[in-house]
Write an enzyme that holds these catalytic residues in place. Sequence first.
Site, PDB file in Angstrom:
ATOM      1  N   SER A 143       0.845  -1.194   0.000  1.00  0.00           N
ATOM      2  CA  SER A 143       0.000   0.000   0.000  1.00  0.00           C
ATOM      3  C   SER A 143       0.880   1.245   0.000  1.00  0.00           C
ATOM      4  O   SER A 143       2.019   1.223   0.478  1.00  0.00           O
ATOM      5  CB  SER A 143      -0.890   0.017   1.246  1.00  0.00           C
ATOM      6  OG  SER A 143      -1.564   1.257   1.376  1.00  0.00           O
ATOM      7  N   TYR A 156      -1.866  -0.673  10.362  1.00  0.00           N
ATOM      8  CA  TYR A 156      -1.928  -1.048   8.942  1.00  0.00           C
ATOM      9  C   TYR A 156      -0.738  -0.471   8.188  1.00  0.00           C
ATOM     10  O   TYR A 156      -0.065  -1.175   7.426  1.00  0.00           O
ATOM     11  CB  TYR A 156      -3.233  -0.545   8.341  1.00  0.00           C
ATOM     12  CG  TYR A 156      -3.364  -0.786   6.854  1.00  0.00           C
ATOM     13  CD1 TYR A 156      -3.702  -2.033   6.358  1.00  0.00           C
ATOM     14  CD2 TYR A 156      -3.157   0.258   5.950  1.00  0.00           C
ATOM     15  CE1 TYR A 156      -3.832  -2.254   4.994  1.00  0.00           C
ATOM     16  CE2 TYR A 156      -3.282   0.050   4.582  1.00  0.00           C
ATOM     17  CZ  TYR A 156      -3.619  -1.207   4.106  1.00  0.00           C
ATOM     18  OH  TYR A 156      -3.739  -1.411   2.748  1.00  0.00           O
TER      19      TYR A 156
END
Length: 265
Positions: A143, A156
């Site tokens: 990501s 995350y």
Amino acid sequence: MAEFTDRVALVTGSSSGIGEAIAKRLGALGANVVVNSATSVDAGKKVAQEIGANATYIQADIADKQAGERLIDETIARFGRLDFLINNAGWTTLVDHRNLDALTDDIFERTFDVNVKGTWMLTKYALEHLKRSDAGNVVTITSIAGVRPVGSSIAYAMSKAALNHMTVLLAKSHAPVRFNAVAPGLVETPWTKDWQNQHDGVKAIAPLHRSATPVDCAEATLALLRNVYATGQVLVVDGGLRSEEHTSELQSHSDLVCRLLLEKK
């Protein structure tokens, strides 16, 4: 012959979104594909059926070491080899970066159990099979949160940064198997289908004026599989948001996104 005829690809977390797009593109190019999910069994079976006779579905939660090993074992039993491992499975939940109490131990541990520990264990177990291939490849979907201070939670973002670094470390130590990562920005997936404000925000500030699509991420994955001299790379797919002239806008937008999402919960 199609481009990937006789190749075997395992795509984790491929019952929808990015993983589904990757699995379908690989299947269309001739690869034998293993579709996988932890819980969405019917959706995963449907994806495999849509790909055709060269695909199968195997349920497994990669956070469970034994389930991950079974996933690899069943792939080998079904197809006899493994050429491409696409680490797409992941987990997250929305937690305001400013609220450390809200980032509970359970959330932190689940994030790392799936995103880091599960991906690591699966890759490690798959490596002996990948080394037998003349085209052994691992592509991990990470990501933009792994390279910028953004993301659905601090945990995350930390987990995706760990995967980016894992990619480079493995590339340096386990050639000729190649290890690369695709790091998308905001992607239009079922999980973000209600995030119209966030997609509008990206459209307003990204040089390419839209969010990414699963197909964009699939094409980035294919590019890394195809380039036989690419290893240890983290390919950012964010429409140009990471460019320096957009850094402050990106941070402000990330803060806004986090607030809007938390207000919707």
